[in-house]
Design a protein around this motif. Structure first.
Motif, PDB file in Angstrom:
ATOM      1  N   LEU A  26      -7.018   0.198  -4.018  1.00 25.54           N
ATOM      2  CA  LEU A  26      -7.354   1.896  -3.825  1.00 25.54           C
ATOM      3  C   LEU A  26      -7.515   2.565  -5.328  1.00 25.54           C
ATOM      4  N   GLY A  27      -6.265   2.125  -6.153  1.00 25.63           N
ATOM      5  CA  GLY A  27      -6.148   3.024  -7.342  1.00 25.63           C
ATOM      6  C   GLY A  27      -7.071   3.302  -8.455  1.00 25.63           C
ATOM      7  N   ALA A 103      -2.481   9.984  14.984  1.00 23.44           N
ATOM      8  CA  ALA A 103      -3.130   8.944  13.608  1.00 23.44           C
ATOM      9  C   ALA A 103      -4.002   8.846  14.682  1.00 23.44           C
ATOM     10  N   VAL A 104      -4.839   8.867  12.709  1.00 23.39           N
ATOM     11  CA  VAL A 104      -6.288   8.732  12.690  1.00 23.39           C
ATOM     12  C   VAL A 104      -6.731   7.137  13.258  1.00 23.39           C
ATOM     13  N   ASP A 105      -6.449   5.985  12.865  1.00 24.44           N
ATOM     14  CA  ASP A 105      -6.043   4.409  12.457  1.00 24.44           C
ATOM     15  C   ASP A 105      -4.687   4.248  12.448  1.00 24.44           C
ATOM     16  N   TYR A 106      -5.158   2.807  13.754  1.00 23.89           N
ATOM     17  CA  TYR A 106      -3.331   1.718  13.396  1.00 23.89           C
ATOM     18  C   TYR A 106      -4.454   0.479  12.688  1.00 23.89           C
ATOM     19  N   ILE A 107      -3.839  -0.534  11.864  1.00 24.59           N
ATOM     20  CA  ILE A 107      -4.110  -1.086  11.073  1.00 24.59           C
ATOM     21  C   ILE A 107      -3.500  -2.285  11.314  1.00 24.59           C
ATOM     22  N   THR A 108      -3.631  -3.532  11.008  1.00 25.77           N
ATOM     23  CA  THR A 108      -1.842  -4.521  11.883  1.00 25.77           C
ATOM     24  C   THR A 108      -1.986  -5.184  10.244  1.00 25.77           C
ATOM     25  N   PHE A 111      -3.279  -7.236   6.646  1.00 21.39           N
ATOM     26  CA  PHE A 111      -4.712  -6.717   7.099  1.00 21.39           C
ATOM     27  C   PHE A 111      -5.784  -7.307   5.271  1.00 21.39           C
ATOM     28  N   SER A 112      -6.634  -7.013   5.702  1.00 22.04           N
ATOM     29  CA  SER A 112      -8.435  -7.387   5.515  1.00 22.04           C
ATOM     30  C   SER A 112      -8.318  -5.885   4.622  1.00 22.04           C
ATOM     31  N   LEU A 113      -9.070  -6.481   3.107  1.00 20.53           N
ATOM     32  CA  LEU A 113      -8.857  -5.570   1.991  1.00 20.53           C
ATOM     33  C   LEU A 113      -9.796  -4.641   1.919  1.00 20.53           C
ATOM     34  N   PRO A 114     -11.284  -5.184   2.600  1.00 25.46           N
ATOM     35  CA  PRO A 114     -12.197  -4.850   3.019  1.00 25.46           C
ATOM     36  C   PRO A 114     -12.516  -3.325   3.371  1.00 25.46           C
ATOM     37  N   ILE A 115     -11.789  -4.055   4.942  1.00 24.31           N
ATOM     38  CA  ILE A 115     -11.193  -3.822   5.830  1.00 24.31           C
ATOM     39  C   ILE A 115     -10.849  -1.685   5.346  1.00 24.31           C
ATOM     40  N   ILE A 116      -9.402  -1.864   4.481  1.00 26.32           N
ATOM     41  CA  ILE A 116      -8.709  -0.868   4.231  1.00 26.32           C
ATOM     42  C   ILE A 116      -9.876  -0.233   3.040  1.00 26.32           C
ATOM     43  N   VAL A 120     -10.854   3.496   4.776  1.00 28.47           N
ATOM     44  CA  VAL A 120     -10.001   4.540   3.461  1.00 28.47           C
ATOM     45  C   VAL A 120     -11.185   5.656   3.569  1.00 28.47           C
ATOM     46  N   LYS A 121     -12.456   5.100   2.894  1.00 34.15           N
ATOM     47  CA  LYS A 121     -13.114   5.282   2.922  1.00 34.15           C
ATOM     48  C   LYS A 121     -14.074   6.901   3.727  1.00 34.15           C
ATOM     49  N   THR A 122     -14.181   6.236   5.282  1.00 36.27           N
ATOM     50  CA  THR A 122     -14.529   6.745   5.809  1.00 36.27           C
ATOM     51  C   THR A 122     -13.870   8.292   6.433  1.00 36.27           C
TER      52      THR A 122
END
Length: 363
Positions: A26-27, A103-108, A111-116, A120-122
């Motif tokens: 993300l940086g 919370a707006v989302d909950y990811i375990t 995690f998958s980097l493309p999903i993150i 985040v973008k969404t």
């Protein structure tokens, strides 16, 4: 892109591995800041770093992620910041709790980097859209308030013009409509704090009373000049004709109601125009109403109108002094005037003098 124009993300996690991975993903696109505990995250926000999105671990020493979420959502300044939980806690009950906390989302994890990246973008896009919508609503509210104020000013001007037109038929009334406006306002404000009528008088009522007052004699436009402008005492027939101005005023305002619909403003204006010559003891006109059967607005106007008529010059009398006018109103307490309103006038004598001086008739 300048870092100051990028969306800001706060990563809250105590594991260096996940911090490194998230910064790498993300940086380059976002302005990323890191807190390694819940306490440090809250401190960073308190010091002025206001993120557009928080990526929040749950299992941390000290304050866990749930507690951090609770604190952020309970603070009006941070309650709208979207929070994504990133955690090893995969139980369905934990996920439900996360959403219940706001919370707006909950990811375990892991995690998958493309999903993150996509999530985040969404969420940042949603945040941006919500912010734009809030700003648009604010602008619309400001425009509505501005338009409402403009309509109110237009209404005030129209009322004043109508009242002034009626007053021009009696060339000795001068600034009578202005003085009576402020007399009734002063009386109503006093009665709100010092009478049994306080429950019936609020800011809205006082505003309506103030705006309606100029129309109290609008019905005089229907009185013949020979009666209205007679330089002397009216005979019985002429007096009967003069008294009809109350009915003419009521009729005119009822026509406005029929054309444009009922309103609290027209209701008060009609009560004042029709009933401000009624007397507390029932000896007034046009209906001979007594005591509290007379609308409160009309009872207030009765004293304001009478006082101003007394202290002003008329073709049939010289102006009375304030002391003479005050004496007449005191004598009318309980017969001509509502006792509570007469007492309010007595307490406001200095204010009445100031209003009369402020709006003196032109020579």
């Amino acid at each position: 892109m300048s870092p100051y124009l990028k969306d800001k993300i706060l990563i809250v996690d105590d594991e260096a591995f996940y911090i490194s991975v998230l910064i790498e993903v993300l940086g380059s696109k976002y302005h990323v800041s890191v807190a390694k505990s819940g306490e440090q995250a809250l401190e960073r926000i308190a010091q002025g770093f206001m993120p557009d999105l928080v990526l929040l671990d749950i299992l941390m020493p000290g304050l866990d992620g749930y507690e951090v979420c609770k604190k952020l959502k309970s603070n009006p300044d941070t309650s709208n910041i979207p929070i994504m939980f990133l955690t090893v806690k995969a139980e369905i009950e934990e996920e439900i709790l996360g959403f219940e906390l706001g919370a707006v989302d909950y990811i375990t994890k892991p995690f998958s980097l493309p999903i993150i990246r996509a999530r985040v973008k969404t969420h940042l896009a949603l945040t941006s859209a919500n912010r734009a919508l809030a700003e648009q609503n604010h602008d619309l509210e400001a425009k509505v308030l501005e338009r409402t104020a403009e309509i109110s000013r237009t209404q005030d001007v129209a009322i004043y013009c109508m009242a002034s037109l009626a007053e021009t038929r009696d060339n000795e009334t001068g600034k009578h409509i202005r003085r009576t406006q402020y007399y009734v306002k002063a009386l109503a404000e006093y009665l709100r704090e010092n009478s049994p009528y306080s429950a019936s008088i609020d800011d809205a009522y006082i505003d309506l009373l103030f705006k309606s007052a100029p129309l109290h004699d609008i019905g005089k436009v229907g009185v013949p000049d020979a009666v209205l402008l007679k330089p002397g005492k009216l005979d019985e027939g002429e007096w009967s004709e003069m008294k009809k101005h109350a009915e003419y005023g009521k009729s005119a305002l009822e026509s406005a109601e029929n054309e444009y619909g009922n309103s609290s403003y027209l209701s008060i204006a009609k009560d004042i125009a029709y009933s401000h010559h009624e007397r507390w003891d029932g000896s007034g006109y046009p209906e001979g109403l007594a005591e509290e059967d007379i609308p409160l607005s009309a009872r207030i106007m009765a004293i304001a109108d009478c006082y101003d008529a007394l202290i002003c010059r008329r073709v049939y009398k010289p102006p009375f002094t304030h002391e003479q006018a005050t004496s007449i109103i005191k004598e009318g307490r309980g017969c001509h005037f509502d006792p509570h309103i007469a007492d309010a006038f007595d307490a406001l004598q200095e204010e009445f003098i100031k209003i009369a001086d402020r709006f003196q008739d032109d020579d």
